[in-house]
Write an enzyme that holds these catalytic residues in place. Structure first.
Site, PDB file in Angstrom:
ATOM      1  N   GLY A   4     -28.564 -92.542 -66.243  1.00 50.66           N
ATOM      2  CA  GLY A   4     -29.239 -93.301 -67.302  1.00 50.66           C
ATOM      3  C   GLY A   4     -29.413 -92.492 -68.578  1.00 50.66           C
TER       4      GLY A   4
ATOM      5  N   GLU B 204     -24.028 -91.525 -60.406  1.00 44.92           N
ATOM      6  CA  GLU B 204     -24.572 -92.607 -59.586  1.00 44.92           C
ATOM      7  C   GLU B 204     -23.931 -92.694 -58.208  1.00 44.92           C
ATOM      8  OE1 GLU B 204     -23.894 -92.856 -62.786  1.00 44.92           O
ATOM      9  OE2 GLU B 204     -25.594 -93.816 -63.788  1.00 44.92           O
TER      10      GLU B 204
ATOM     11  N   ALA C   8     -32.012 -92.269 -64.534  1.00 44.98           N
ATOM     12  CA  ALA C   8     -33.093 -93.191 -64.214  1.00 44.98           C
ATOM     13  C   ALA C   8     -33.968 -92.496 -63.178  1.00 44.98           C
ATOM     14  CB  ALA C   8     -32.521 -94.480 -63.650  1.00 44.98           C
TER      15      ALA C   8
ATOM     16  N   GLU D 158     -26.215 -92.742 -70.324  1.00 45.97           N
ATOM     17  CA  GLU D 158     -26.121 -94.132 -70.811  1.00 45.97           C
ATOM     18  C   GLU D 158     -26.977 -94.337 -72.061  1.00 45.97           C
ATOM     19  OE1 GLU D 158     -27.100 -95.565 -66.793  1.00 45.97           O
ATOM     20  OE2 GLU D 158     -25.337 -96.855 -66.945  1.00 45.97           O
TER      21      GLU D 158
HETATM   22  N1  DAK Z   1     -35.510 -88.996 -61.185  1.00 45.31           N
HETATM   23  C1  DAK Z   1     -36.709 -88.508 -60.771  1.00 45.31           C
HETATM   24  N2  DAK Z   1     -37.019 -87.195 -60.745  1.00 45.31           N
HETATM   25  C2  DAK Z   1     -36.069 -86.329 -61.133  1.00 45.31           C
HETATM   26  C3  DAK Z   1     -34.789 -86.753 -61.564  1.00 45.31           C
HETATM   27  C4  DAK Z   1     -34.525 -88.153 -61.580  1.00 45.31           C
HETATM   28  N3  DAK Z   1     -33.358 -88.668 -62.026  1.00 45.31           N
HETATM   29  N4  DAK Z   1     -34.063 -85.664 -61.870  1.00 45.31           N
HETATM   30  C5  DAK Z   1     -34.856 -84.597 -61.646  1.00 45.31           C
HETATM   31  N5  DAK Z   1     -36.057 -84.993 -61.208  1.00 45.31           N
HETATM   32  C6  DAK Z   1     -37.196 -84.165 -60.847  1.00 45.31           C
HETATM   33  C7  DAK Z   1     -36.960 -83.443 -59.515  1.00 45.31           C
HETATM   34  O1  DAK Z   1     -37.296 -84.302 -58.448  1.00 45.31           O
HETATM   35  C8  DAK Z   1     -37.914 -82.284 -59.648  1.00 45.31           C
HETATM   36  O2  DAK Z   1     -39.228 -82.739 -59.377  1.00 45.31           O
HETATM   37  P1  DAK Z   1     -40.194 -81.941 -58.327  1.00 45.31           P
HETATM   38  O3  DAK Z   1     -39.435 -81.880 -57.075  1.00 45.31           O
HETATM   39  O4  DAK Z   1     -40.404 -80.594 -58.991  1.00 45.31           O
HETATM   40  O5  DAK Z   1     -41.439 -82.791 -58.295  1.00 45.31           O
HETATM   41  C9  DAK Z   1     -37.848 -81.943 -61.132  1.00 45.31           C
HETATM   42  O6  DAK Z   1     -37.335 -83.089 -61.770  1.00 45.31           O
HETATM   43  C10 DAK Z   1     -36.938 -80.773 -61.451  1.00 45.31           C
HETATM   44  O7  DAK Z   1     -35.674 -81.058 -60.868  1.00 45.31           O
HETATM   45  P2  DAK Z   1     -34.891 -79.998 -59.955  1.00 45.31           P
HETATM   46  O8  DAK Z   1     -35.852 -79.116 -59.229  1.00 45.31           O
HETATM   47  O9  DAK Z   1     -33.914 -80.755 -59.166  1.00 45.31           O
HETATM   48  O10 DAK Z   1     -34.170 -79.121 -61.086  1.00 45.31           O
HETATM   49  P3  DAK Z   1     -32.793 -78.314 -60.919  1.00 45.31           P
HETATM   50  O11 DAK Z   1     -32.704 -77.467 -62.131  1.00 45.31           O
HETATM   51  O12 DAK Z   1     -32.703 -77.630 -59.585  1.00 45.31           O
HETATM   52  O13 DAK Z   1     -31.637 -79.409 -60.951  1.00 45.31           O
HETATM   53  C11 DAK Z   1     -30.579 -81.419 -61.823  1.00 45.31           C
HETATM   54  C12 DAK Z   1     -31.449 -80.183 -62.163  1.00 45.31           C
HETATM   55  C13 DAK Z   1     -30.540 -82.310 -63.069  1.00 45.31           C
HETATM   56  C14 DAK Z   1     -29.142 -80.969 -61.497  1.00 45.31           C
HETATM   57  C15 DAK Z   1     -31.188 -82.156 -60.615  1.00 45.31           C
HETATM   58  O14 DAK Z   1     -32.565 -82.394 -60.896  1.00 45.31           O
HETATM   59  C16 DAK Z   1     -30.533 -83.467 -60.337  1.00 45.31           C
HETATM   60  O15 DAK Z   1     -29.449 -83.515 -59.741  1.00 45.31           O
HETATM   61  N6  DAK Z   1     -31.247 -84.535 -60.722  1.00 45.31           N
HETATM   62  C17 DAK Z   1     -30.813 -85.879 -60.402  1.00 45.31           C
HETATM   63  C18 DAK Z   1     -29.664 -86.288 -61.297  1.00 45.31           C
HETATM   64  C19 DAK Z   1     -29.308 -87.695 -60.955  1.00 45.31           C
HETATM   65  O16 DAK Z   1     -28.659 -87.953 -59.917  1.00 45.31           O
HETATM   66  N7  DAK Z   1     -29.824 -88.591 -61.769  1.00 45.31           N
HETATM   67  C20 DAK Z   1     -29.735 -89.996 -61.478  1.00 45.31           C
HETATM   68  C21 DAK Z   1     -28.409 -90.505 -61.887  1.00 45.31           C
HETATM   69  S1  DAK Z   1     -28.257 -92.114 -61.334  1.00 45.31           S
HETATM   70  C22 DAK Z   1     -30.828 -98.939 -61.842  1.00 45.31           C
HETATM   71  C23 DAK Z   1     -30.392 -98.732 -63.104  1.00 45.31           C
HETATM   72  C24 DAK Z   1     -29.819 -97.549 -63.431  1.00 45.31           C
HETATM   73  C25 DAK Z   1     -29.665 -96.560 -62.484  1.00 45.31           C
HETATM   74  C26 DAK Z   1     -30.103 -96.777 -61.207  1.00 45.31           C
HETATM   75  C27 DAK Z   1     -30.678 -97.952 -60.874  1.00 45.31           C
HETATM   76  N8  DAK Z   1     -31.449-100.157 -61.508  1.00 45.31           N
HETATM   77  C28 DAK Z   1     -31.722-101.076 -62.550  1.00 45.31           C
HETATM   78  C29 DAK Z   1     -31.971-100.372 -60.219  1.00 45.31           C
HETATM   79  C30 DAK Z   1     -29.158 -95.322 -62.879  1.00 45.31           C
HETATM   80  C31 DAK Z   1     -29.216 -94.328 -62.033  1.00 45.31           C
HETATM   81  C32 DAK Z   1     -29.035 -93.009 -62.483  1.00 45.31           C
HETATM   82  O17 DAK Z   1     -29.394 -92.585 -63.543  1.00 45.31           O
END
Ligand code: DAK
Length: 259
Positions: A111, A134, A66, A114
């Site tokens: 997400g 998460e 997400a 999911e």
């Molecule tokens: N959201 C927004 N931007 C994201 C993103 C995300 N989930 N994942 C990556 N990006 C963006 C980064 O911010 C970066 O943008 P800039 O800084 O260049 O503007 C760009 O994508 C490239 O990412 P990285 O520079 O980080 O790329 P790397 O190759 O170094 O790393 C990575 C890739 C996938 C390991 C890393 O980007 C990462 O850890 N990303 C986050 C993964 C993550 O934690 N995803 C979220 C999981 S929790 C909800 C419902 C559902 C959820 C939450 C709330 N509600 C209804 C309220 C679910 C939550 C989730 O999905």
């Protein structure tokens, strides 16, 4: 829909939906959900559609979760509402009458995992990675991940993935049954279309009923065995089933009409 965040391409009787936010690794924001809702509402029950593929733009990511930037300011009530809305849209995919295949071409995190799990079938590229990170953000999954991960890979491994936030590679996802095929990177959509092509030759009403029966197994309010004999009666009374039997006897391919 050139400005849309979900590119929609029609190929024969199939649609390919490509989430198009590569600068954010295709993270799911509300606009993406709106466009999914529009698509799956519009085509629900349209038997001229034989299947859908969902994938992400670029080589790096299916969906990296997400959109973290979008949900950071939500309070408890707003968070629950958004979670419910996301769940409802993923249910639309899971309950779609035709098969939906996730072509996982990179990160499928949070997400993204999911979304893939709400699809009926998952195909991964060799470089794909899956995870539910998460807890790294102090959150639990919001789009059904805590339930579908257990359904797909069992309580033990799902617990470890949910609590450690560790990612797994495509080969382990295959071993665990989270995906059913691992293919060379770049071939994910082709493999998904190959699977859909095979399913498209079958009776479309029967395919829809099979999807419903599979979902019934996980629906605590439905007796799947009762639904099975009821649905068996429905399919055997259909024109398609008569055509299937006639074609078998006449040694030709059936021509199903979804009737
Ligand atoms: N959201 C927004 N931007 C994201 C993103 C995300 N989930 N994942 C990556 N990006 C963006 C980064 O911010 C970066 O943008 P800039 O800084 O260049 O503007 C760009 O994508 C490239 O990412 P990285 O520079 O980080 O790329 P790397 O190759 O170094 O790393 C990575 C890739 C996938 C390991 C890393 O980007 C990462 O850890 N990303 C986050 C993964 C993550 O934690 N995803 C979220 C999981 S929790 C909800 C419902 C559902 C959820 C939450 C709330 N509600 C209804 C309220 C679910 C939550 C989730 O999905």
């Amino acid at each position: 829909m050139s400005d849309s965040l979900v590119k929609i391409e029609q190929k024969d009787h199939f649609y390919i939906l490509t989430i198009n936010r590569p600068h954010a690794l295709n993270a799911l924001n509300q606009e993406v959900f709106n466009e999914f809702e529009e698509f799956f509402t519009k085509y629900s029950g349209d038997y001229s559609i034989k299947g859908v593929v969902i994938t992400g733009e670029g080589q790096k990511s299916f969906v990296a979760g997400a959109d973290i930037k979008e949900f950071s300011s939500l309070d408890a009530q707003g968070g629950s509402l958004l979670s419910k809305r996301g769940q409802d849209i993923l249910f639309m995919i899971e309950r779609f009458h035709a098969p939906v295949v996730a072509a996982v071409n990179g990160f499928a995190l949070g997400g993204g995992c999911e979304l893939a799990m709400a699809c009926h079938i998952r195909v991964a590229g060799t470089h794909a990675k899956f995870g539910q990170p998460e807890v790294n953000l102090g959150l639990v999954p919001g789009y059904g991940g805590s339930q579908r991960l257990i359904q797909l890979i069992g309580k033990g491994k799902a617990t470890e993935m949910l609590l450690t936030a560790d990612m797994i590679h495509a080969d382990e996802a295959l071993r665990l049954g989270l995906v059913t095929h691992v293919v060379e990177s770049g071939m994910e959509v082709d493999k998904a279309l190959e699977i859909l092509g095979k399913i498209a030759t079958k009776g479309p009403l029967a395919i829809h009923q099979c999807i419903q029966l599979i979902n019934a197994y996980f629906d605590k309010t439905t007796d799947g065995f009762v639904k099975e004999y009821t649905d068996f009666g429905l399919t055997i009374g259909s024109e398609d089933s008569k055509e299937g039997a006639t074609a078998f006897v006449e040694k030709r391919k059936p021509i199903f009409q979804a009737k």
